[in-house]
Design a protein around this motif. Structure first.
Motif, PDB file in Angstrom:
ATOM      1  N   MET A   1       0.604  -0.835  -0.273  1.00 30.05           N
ATOM      2  CA  MET A   1       0.332  -0.217   0.124  1.00 30.05           C
ATOM      3  C   MET A   1       0.983   1.077  -0.064  1.00 30.05           C
ATOM      4  SD  MET A   1      -2.750   0.968   2.535  1.00 30.05           S
ATOM      5  CE  MET A   1      -3.595   2.345   3.131  1.00 30.05           C
ATOM      6  N   SER A   2       0.164   2.302  -1.000  1.00 35.81           N
ATOM      7  CA  SER A   2       1.091   3.384  -0.442  1.00 35.81           C
ATOM      8  C   SER A   2       0.867   4.044   0.668  1.00 35.81           C
ATOM      9  CB  SER A   2       1.084   4.658  -1.567  1.00 35.81           C
ATOM     10  OG  SER A   2       0.493   4.186  -3.419  1.00 35.81           O
ATOM     11  N   GLU A   3       1.837   4.829   0.705  1.00 35.83           N
ATOM     12  CA  GLU A   3       2.460   5.786   1.735  1.00 35.83           C
ATOM     13  C   GLU A   3       1.247   6.528   2.502  1.00 35.83           C
ATOM     14  OE1 GLU A   3       5.842   7.422   4.734  1.00 35.83           O
ATOM     15  OE2 GLU A   3       6.403   7.150   2.661  1.00 35.83           O
ATOM     16  N   LEU A   4       0.874   6.464   3.284  1.00 38.72           N
ATOM     17  CA  LEU A   4      -0.339   7.990   3.528  1.00 38.72           C
ATOM     18  C   LEU A   4       0.289   9.162   4.722  1.00 38.72           C
ATOM     19  CD1 LEU A   4      -3.034   5.400   4.667  1.00 38.72           C
ATOM     20  CD2 LEU A   4      -2.748   6.311   1.969  1.00 38.72           C
ATOM     21  N   ALA A  26      -3.425   3.105  -7.159  1.00 38.42           N
ATOM     22  CA  ALA A  26      -3.018   2.029  -6.314  1.00 38.42           C
ATOM     23  C   ALA A  26      -3.333   1.331  -5.149  1.00 38.42           C
ATOM     24  CB  ALA A  26      -1.456   1.442  -6.660  1.00 38.42           C
ATOM     25  N   ALA A  27      -3.262   2.100  -4.006  1.00 36.48           N
ATOM     26  CA  ALA A  27      -3.709   1.339  -2.675  1.00 36.48           C
ATOM     27  C   ALA A  27      -5.198   1.316  -3.475  1.00 36.48           C
ATOM     28  CB  ALA A  27      -3.491   2.364  -2.050  1.00 36.48           C
ATOM     29  N   GLN A  28      -6.219   1.684  -4.122  1.00 30.77           N
ATOM     30  CA  GLN A  28      -7.380   1.413  -4.298  1.00 30.77           C
ATOM     31  C   GLN A  28      -7.244   0.229  -4.566  1.00 30.77           C
ATOM     32  OE1 GLN A  28      -9.898   5.280  -5.916  1.00 30.77           O
ATOM     33  NE2 GLN A  28      -8.090   6.381  -5.217  1.00 30.77           N
ATOM     34  N   LEU A  29      -7.117  -0.034  -6.305  1.00 29.60           N
ATOM     35  CA  LEU A  29      -6.937  -1.478  -6.213  1.00 29.60           C
ATOM     36  C   LEU A  29      -6.839  -2.123  -5.621  1.00 29.60           C
ATOM     37  CD1 LEU A  29      -4.923  -0.305 -10.215  1.00 29.60           C
ATOM     38  CD2 LEU A  29      -7.648  -1.240  -9.854  1.00 29.60           C
ATOM     39  N   ALA A  30      -6.090  -2.258  -4.716  1.00 29.16           N
ATOM     40  CA  ALA A  30      -5.095  -3.052  -3.729  1.00 29.16           C
ATOM     41  C   ALA A  30      -6.334  -3.792  -3.536  1.00 29.16           C
ATOM     42  CB  ALA A  30      -4.137  -2.831  -3.165  1.00 29.16           C
ATOM     43  N   MET A  31      -7.152  -2.466  -2.085  1.00 22.80           N
ATOM     44  CA  MET A  31      -8.081  -2.471  -0.915  1.00 22.80           C
ATOM     45  C   MET A  31      -9.165  -3.224  -2.067  1.00 22.80           C
ATOM     46  SD  MET A  31      -9.172   0.335   1.386  1.00 22.80           S
ATOM     47  CE  MET A  31      -7.738   0.704   1.929  1.00 22.80           C
ATOM     48  N   ALA A  91      -5.264  -5.933   5.875  1.00 22.32           N
ATOM     49  CA  ALA A  91      -4.986  -5.059   6.495  1.00 22.32           C
ATOM     50  C   ALA A  91      -3.600  -3.452   5.610  1.00 22.32           C
ATOM     51  CB  ALA A  91      -2.873  -6.030   6.064  1.00 22.32           C
ATOM     52  N   SER A  92      -4.611  -3.975   4.311  1.00 19.63           N
ATOM     53  CA  SER A  92      -4.573  -2.824   3.628  1.00 19.63           C
ATOM     54  C   SER A  92      -5.750  -1.722   4.361  1.00 19.63           C
ATOM     55  CB  SER A  92      -4.871  -2.449   2.115  1.00 19.63           C
ATOM     56  OG  SER A  92      -6.357  -2.944   2.230  1.00 19.63           O
ATOM     57  N   VAL A  93      -6.570  -2.335   4.923  1.00 27.66           N
ATOM     58  CA  VAL A  93      -8.054  -1.058   5.859  1.00 27.66           C
ATOM     59  C   VAL A  93      -7.388  -1.016   7.341  1.00 27.66           C
ATOM     60  CG1 VAL A  93     -10.264  -1.391   6.318  1.00 27.66           C
ATOM     61  CG2 VAL A  93      -9.457  -2.803   4.143  1.00 27.66           C
ATOM     62  N   ARG A  94      -6.645  -1.397   7.827  1.00 28.96           N
ATOM     63  CA  ARG A  94      -6.046  -1.750   9.005  1.00 28.96           C
ATOM     64  C   ARG A  94      -5.450  -0.158   9.137  1.00 28.96           C
ATOM     65  NH1 ARG A  94      -5.412  -3.389  14.268  1.00 28.96           N
ATOM     66  NH2 ARG A  94      -4.366  -2.104  15.006  1.00 28.96           N
ATOM     67  N   ALA A  95      -4.330  -0.135   7.807  1.00 25.48           N
ATOM     68  CA  ALA A  95      -3.201   0.257   7.490  1.00 25.48           C
ATOM     69  C   ALA A  95      -4.195   2.139   8.081  1.00 25.48           C
ATOM     70  CB  ALA A  95      -3.141   0.465   6.449  1.00 25.48           C
ATOM     71  N   VAL A  96      -5.338   2.227   7.106  1.00 24.29           N
ATOM     72  CA  VAL A  96      -6.116   3.290   7.051  1.00 24.29           C
ATOM     73  C   VAL A  96      -6.189   3.983   8.526  1.00 24.29           C
ATOM     74  CG1 VAL A  96      -7.820   4.621   5.979  1.00 24.29           C
ATOM     75  CG2 VAL A  96      -6.712   2.894   4.707  1.00 24.29           C
ATOM     76  N   TRP A  97      -7.039   2.879   9.541  1.00 21.09           N
ATOM     77  CA  TRP A  97      -7.380   3.324  10.689  1.00 21.09           C
ATOM     78  C   TRP A  97      -6.196   3.654  11.295  1.00 21.09           C
ATOM     79  CZ3 TRP A  97     -12.383   3.090  13.180  1.00 21.09           C
ATOM     80  CH2 TRP A  97     -11.401   3.351  15.014  1.00 21.09           C
ATOM     81  N   ASP A  98      -4.888   3.431  10.937  1.00 21.88           N
ATOM     82  CA  ASP A  98      -3.907   3.149  12.369  1.00 21.88           C
ATOM     83  C   ASP A  98      -3.147   4.668  11.822  1.00 21.88           C
ATOM     84  OD1 ASP A  98      -4.409   0.841  13.189  1.00 21.88           O
ATOM     85  OD2 ASP A  98      -2.877   0.133  11.879  1.00 21.88           O
ATOM     86  N   ILE A 139     -14.612   5.016   4.269  1.00 26.56           N
ATOM     87  CA  ILE A 139     -13.718   4.205   2.853  1.00 26.56           C
ATOM     88  C   ILE A 139     -13.872   4.871   2.138  1.00 26.56           C
ATOM     89  CG2 ILE A 139     -11.339   3.831   2.088  1.00 26.56           C
ATOM     90  CD1 ILE A 139     -11.203   2.393   4.350  1.00 26.56           C
ATOM     91  N   SER A 140     -14.295   5.428   1.048  1.00 27.91           N
ATOM     92  CA  SER A 140     -14.928   5.694  -0.046  1.00 27.91           C
ATOM     93  C   SER A 140     -14.307   4.716  -1.533  1.00 27.91           C
ATOM     94  CB  SER A 140     -15.535   6.571  -0.524  1.00 27.91           C
ATOM     95  OG  SER A 140     -16.670   7.490   0.430  1.00 27.91           O
ATOM     96  N   LEU A 141     -14.812   3.686  -1.954  1.00 30.43           N
ATOM     97  CA  LEU A 141     -14.321   3.570  -3.850  1.00 30.43           C
ATOM     98  C   LEU A 141     -14.917   3.457  -4.280  1.00 30.43           C
ATOM     99  CD1 LEU A 141     -12.710   0.115  -1.197  1.00 30.43           C
ATOM    100  CD2 LEU A 141     -10.812   2.027  -2.591  1.00 30.43           C
ATOM    101  N   GLY A 142     -14.773   3.886  -5.172  1.00 30.84           N
ATOM    102  CA  GLY A 142     -15.695   3.757  -6.201  1.00 30.84           C
ATOM    103  C   GLY A 142     -16.609   4.851  -7.200  1.00 30.84           C
TER     104      GLY A 142
END
Length: 207
Positions: A1-4, A26-31, A91-98, A139-142
């Motif tokens: 995931m890209s750095e936030l 790229a982070a959106q696609l991975a999520m 983990a990609s989602v948890r990283a946003v929370w953190d 988190i919004s996607l799409g």
């Protein structure tokens, strides 16, 4: 995931902190790939309200708890309606929370809502959790969604903002119990998903 880099919100709406475009493409696609894996283990369901009406969104979840709605009411449950345990929060989602809530307790639930182009979510409060000192992270996607936010008491003036793919909204502090909802989806405003629609992830501490 890209750095936030969420050191501060880009803007606020009635006290809720909006991080515009926090997730790059790229982070959106991975999520999205991670959420598809969640949905394979815990398929989307169409909730039925206690008034015996089908909701327009479809739902699944990850984490210790998921959200269940049926004719007996609304509640958190430790298992999918099929009986299987909810998958772990990716983990990609948890990283946003953190990143946006570094001082909060670990999230116990990630609700996954699928909005088809005609879907909406009525004004409501997130108040079935035990600890209102913990935030709700969305988190919004799409496709873009017209998000409306109001007051702690139902009714009164509201404000609206378009949430776009990659945006992250944090409701905490005085904004934690504000009524909010999604009035409509702008179909075709994103090419992230295979077709029109929106995925919304909301992270919460339940206990």
């Amino acid at each position: 995931m890209s750095e936030l880099h969420p050191s501060s919100a880009n803007r606020t709406i009635r006290g809720a902190k909006l991080h515009d475009g926090l997730l790059d493409p790229a982070a959106q696609l991975a999520m999205v790939a991670d959420i598809r894996a969640v949905a394979r283990d815990a398929p989307f369901v169409t909730p039925v309200t206690r008034f015996r009406r089908e909701m327009s969104v479809r739902m699944t979840a990850a984490g210790r708890f998921g959200w269940v709605t049926d004719r007996t009411g609304y509640r958190y449950e430790p298992r999918h309606p099929s009986g299987v345990a909810w998958p772990e929060i990716p983990a990609s989602v948890r990283a946003v929370w953190d990143a946006v809530a570094p001082n909060a307790r670990p999230p116990e639930s990630c609700l996954v809502n699928w909005y088809a182009p005609g879907a909406r979510m009525g004004m409501h409060q997130d108040r079935d959790e035990a600890d209102f000192d913990q935030p709700v992270v969305s988190i919004s996607l799409g496709d873009d969604a017209l998000f409306r936010i109001g007051n702690i008491a139902r009714g009164g003036p509201t404000e609206s903002v378009w949430l776009r793919s990659g945006d992250v909204l944090v409701m905490s502090g005085d904004a934690r119990l504000l009524h909010h909802g999604v009035d409509r989806i702008a179909a075709g405003t994103s090419t992230l998903l295979d077709g029109p629609g929106r995925i919304n992830l909301t992270l919460r501490v339940v206990t």
